[in-house]
Design an enzyme around this catalytic site. Structure first.
Site, mmCIF file in Angstrom:
data_model
loop_
_atom_site.group_PDB
_atom_site.id
_atom_site.type_symbol
_atom_site.label_atom_id
_atom_site.label_comp_id
_atom_site.label_asym_id
_atom_site.label_seq_id
_atom_site.Cartn_x
_atom_site.Cartn_y
_atom_site.Cartn_z
ATOM 1 N N LYS A 23 0.836 -1.209 0.000
ATOM 2 C CA LYS A 23 0.000 0.000 0.000
ATOM 3 C C LYS A 23 0.876 1.266 0.000
ATOM 4 C CE LYS A 23 -2.875 0.925 3.651
ATOM 5 N NZ LYS A 23 -2.776 2.322 4.090
ATOM 6 N N ARG A 28 3.002 5.939 -3.284
ATOM 7 C CA ARG A 28 4.149 6.753 -3.696
ATOM 8 C C ARG A 28 4.419 6.624 -5.190
ATOM 9 N NH1 ARG A 28 4.254 5.661 1.617
ATOM 10 N NH2 ARG A 28 5.520 6.904 3.052
ATOM 11 N N GLY A 95 -4.870 8.293 5.172
ATOM 12 C CA GLY A 95 -3.919 9.242 5.768
ATOM 13 C C GLY A 95 -2.713 9.450 4.874
ATOM 14 N N ARG A 123 -8.535 12.443 12.448
ATOM 15 C CA ARG A 123 -7.102 12.176 12.651
ATOM 16 C C ARG A 123 -6.276 13.468 12.624
ATOM 17 N NH1 ARG A 123 -5.365 7.193 9.039
ATOM 18 N NH2 ARG A 123 -3.509 7.384 10.337
ATOM 19 N N SER A 170 7.034 8.984 12.272
ATOM 20 C CA SER A 170 5.938 8.916 11.302
ATOM 21 C C SER A 170 6.480 9.076 9.889
ATOM 22 C CB SER A 170 4.898 9.998 11.579
ATOM 23 O OG SER A 170 4.053 10.129 10.455
ATOM 24 N N ASP A 319 1.568 -1.097 11.965
ATOM 25 C CA ASP A 319 0.245 -1.518 11.500
ATOM 26 C C ASP A 319 -0.068 -2.966 11.887
ATOM 27 O OD1 ASP A 319 -0.170 0.972 10.400
ATOM 28 O OD2 ASP A 319 0.596 0.405 8.437
ATOM 29 N N LYS A 346 -4.645 6.123 14.638
ATOM 30 C CA LYS A 346 -4.746 5.437 13.344
ATOM 31 C C LYS A 346 -6.207 5.477 12.873
ATOM 32 C CE LYS A 346 -0.433 4.432 12.883
ATOM 33 N NZ LYS A 346 0.337 5.097 11.823
ATOM 34 N N ARG A 350 -6.695 2.268 18.021
ATOM 35 C CA ARG A 350 -6.517 0.803 17.978
ATOM 36 C C ARG A 350 -6.264 0.182 19.352
ATOM 37 N NH1 ARG A 350 -3.417 0.513 12.121
ATOM 38 N NH2 ARG A 350 -5.351 0.644 10.919
ATOM 39 N N ARG A 392 -7.612 -2.991 9.562
ATOM 40 C CA ARG A 392 -6.652 -3.873 10.239
ATOM 41 C C ARG A 392 -7.293 -4.579 11.443
ATOM 42 N NH1 ARG A 392 -2.754 -3.600 6.859
ATOM 43 N NH2 ARG A 392 -2.105 -1.598 6.023
HETATM 44 C C1 S3P Z 1 2.415 4.843 6.204
HETATM 45 C C2 S3P Z 1 3.021 5.121 7.384
HETATM 46 C C3 S3P Z 1 2.561 4.634 8.687
HETATM 47 C C4 S3P Z 1 1.476 3.581 8.560
HETATM 48 C C5 S3P Z 1 0.500 3.856 7.487
HETATM 49 C C6 S3P Z 1 1.199 4.027 6.150
HETATM 50 C C7 S3P Z 1 3.014 5.360 4.968
HETATM 51 O O1 S3P Z 1 2.065 5.724 9.404
HETATM 52 O O2 S3P Z 1 0.800 3.425 9.792
HETATM 53 O O3 S3P Z 1 -0.430 2.797 7.385
HETATM 54 O O4 S3P Z 1 2.645 4.893 3.863
HETATM 55 O O5 S3P Z 1 3.863 6.256 5.059
HETATM 56 P P1 S3P Z 1 3.057 6.750 10.146
HETATM 57 O O6 S3P Z 1 2.925 8.047 9.466
HETATM 58 O O7 S3P Z 1 2.580 6.737 11.543
HETATM 59 O O8 S3P Z 1 4.451 6.233 10.008
#
Ligand code: S3P
Length: 431
Positions: A23, A28, A95, A123, A170, A319, A346, A350, A392
């Site tokens: 994903k 990206r 997100g 969020r 993050s 995750d 998240k 969670r 999830r």
């Molecule tokens: C992600 C980063 C993670 C992850 C999310 C996907 C990403 O979040 O939990 O499902 O693609 O950059 P964080 O921003 O907390 O690292």
């Protein structure tokens, strides 16, 4: 789909499963290919709701994206070729779409407004807006610039470069700042406390960006253009493989082969933790696809024991905590998870949802502010649980139901966010 009933699995899981595209890397690939000016073919793109939010977002910004049935082909207009969207962009549940796109759009000369679903609208977005505003971007959002809907105001000048010490681990925040750094006047620097997934750094480098990683410091210089390879091959998502890793480890007599799993070291915490708990996981056919390590995994049932999971490893399995909680509940002894407060922001809270919903079929779960304490050796009861619309959680409940006495999952369709074939794959592994 309303509710989904998962039956108990009595004779183990068997066979082979090919894991759908990652994903994070799928998002990206479409974003960065859309900033190039030659066509890019994306192989094994994840056609799930979250990644389709990114496709629709890039299309609203004038990028030509076609699905030829096998691959996705992205024809961008160059690094400065995005166009003002005619409508509000809906980031859905995603997100990653919202936060990374804010980084790309922060330096543009046109206006963009984002909305999202109920979960995304709760969020925290201040964590991205704050550093982008330090770079000179003008962004307005609900609740003092912290929540959706969010509008990115047209920028008359280039962004300022900043040095940003990450207040939390993050990858989404890090990526947003790095992407804004492509449009800044000078070198942008990120300092990480604990390393988060590095797919942005790897892919930007492959696209010719001037990006340098030295331990926990990442530097990116402004770019004139990005140059894409003709095609990108997306490895399978280890976060999706995680459900089968746990299911085969805890359901007696299981013996499965999981093909095409991304093995990026910033993502393999799940394998380290399961092996530490006594899991029988073998790696074969190790290779590289488009700059990302990949392997096939052979997993057999094993008796697991409890473990300790602390802050440093959390970003490498962030995750996977819900499904690790399932493994911990049947393992011998106690598992403690700490430094995991990020789980509260998240797709659902969670930690709270694991406590509330898992307590309906197992004993021994204690919710802490930053984690969980799980006393193992449980046998799961049949129960009716709510996914709380979090993909999830739904998939982790399904693993628990299969390993225990069956389960009824409410709001089960949310697996479409990251793994539309999940329930069908579980059925196949039962045969
Ligand atoms: C992600 C980063 C993670 C992850 C999310 C996907 C990403 O979040 O939990 O499902 O693609 O950059 P964080 O921003 O907390 O690292």
């Amino acid at each position: 789909m309303a509710d989904k009933i998962i039956e108990a699995v009595n004779t183990g899981l068997h066979g082979e499963v090919t894991i759908p595209g990652d994903k994070s890397i799928s998002h990206r690939s479409v974003m960065f290919a859309g900033l190039c000016n030659t066509p890019v073919r994306i192989v094994n793109f994840l056609r799930a709701q979250d990644c389709m939010s990114t496709v629709k977002c890039m299309q609203s910004l004038g990028i030509d994206i076609k699905d030829n049935g096998t691959d996705i082909v992205v024809c961008g207009n160059g690094l400065h070729g995005l166009k003002e969207p005619q409508k509000i962009i809906d980031a859905g549940n995603s997100g990653t779409t919202l936060r990374l796109m804010m980084g790309i759009l922060a330096g543009q000369k046109f206006v963009t407004t984002f909305c999202g679903d109920d979960s995304l609208s709760r969020r925290p977005m201040g964590r991205v807006i704050l550093p982008l505003m330090q770079m000179g971007a003008q962004i307005v959002g609900r609740n003092k610039n912290t929540l959706l809907p969010i509008t990115i105001v047209p920028q008359s000048d280039d962004l300022q470069a900043i040095t940003y010490k990450m207040p939390m681990a993050s990858a989404q925040v890090k990526s947003a700042v790095l992407l804004a750094g492509l449009f800044a006047k000078d070198t942008t620097t990120i300092i990480e406390t604990y390393p988060s997934r590095d797919h942005t750094e790897r892919m930007l480098k492959a696209f010719g960006a001037d990006i340098e990683v030295l331990d926990n410091i990442i530097k990116i210089r402004p770019a004139e253009k990005l140059t894409a390879p003709d095609s990108i091959e997306i490895p399978g998502d280890i976060s999706s493989a995680a459900y089968w890793l746990v299911a085969a480890s805890i359901i007696k007599d299981s013996d499965i082969f999981i093909k095409n799993v991304g093995m990026n070291p910033t993502r393999t915490g799940i394998i380290d933790v399961l092996k530490d708990m006594g899991a029988d996981i073998g790696l074969v056919n190790e290779r590289t696809a488009s700059g990302e390590p990949v392997a096939d995994l052979h997993v057999r049932y094993a008796k697991l024991h409890g473990t300790q999971i602390e802050a440093e490893i959390i970003p490498r399995l962030v995750d996977e905590i819900p499904v690790i909680a399932v493994a911990a509940a049947v393992a011998d002894g106690v598992t403690t998870i700490s430094g995991a407060q990020e789980l509260r922001v998240k797709e659902s809270d969670r930690l709270k949802v694991i406590y509330n919903e898992f307590s309906k079929f197992t004993a021994g779960i204690v919710e802490k502010e930053d984690g969980l304490i799980i006393t193992g050796n449980n046998t799961f009861k049949n129960a009716s649980c709510d996914s709380c619309d979090d993909h999830r959680i739904a998939m982790s409940l399904a693993v628990a139901g299969a390993a225990g006495a069956g389960i009824n999952i409410k709001q089960a369709q949310c697996v479409n966010i990251s793994y539309p074939e999940f329930y069908a794959t579980l059925d196949n592994l039962k045969k």
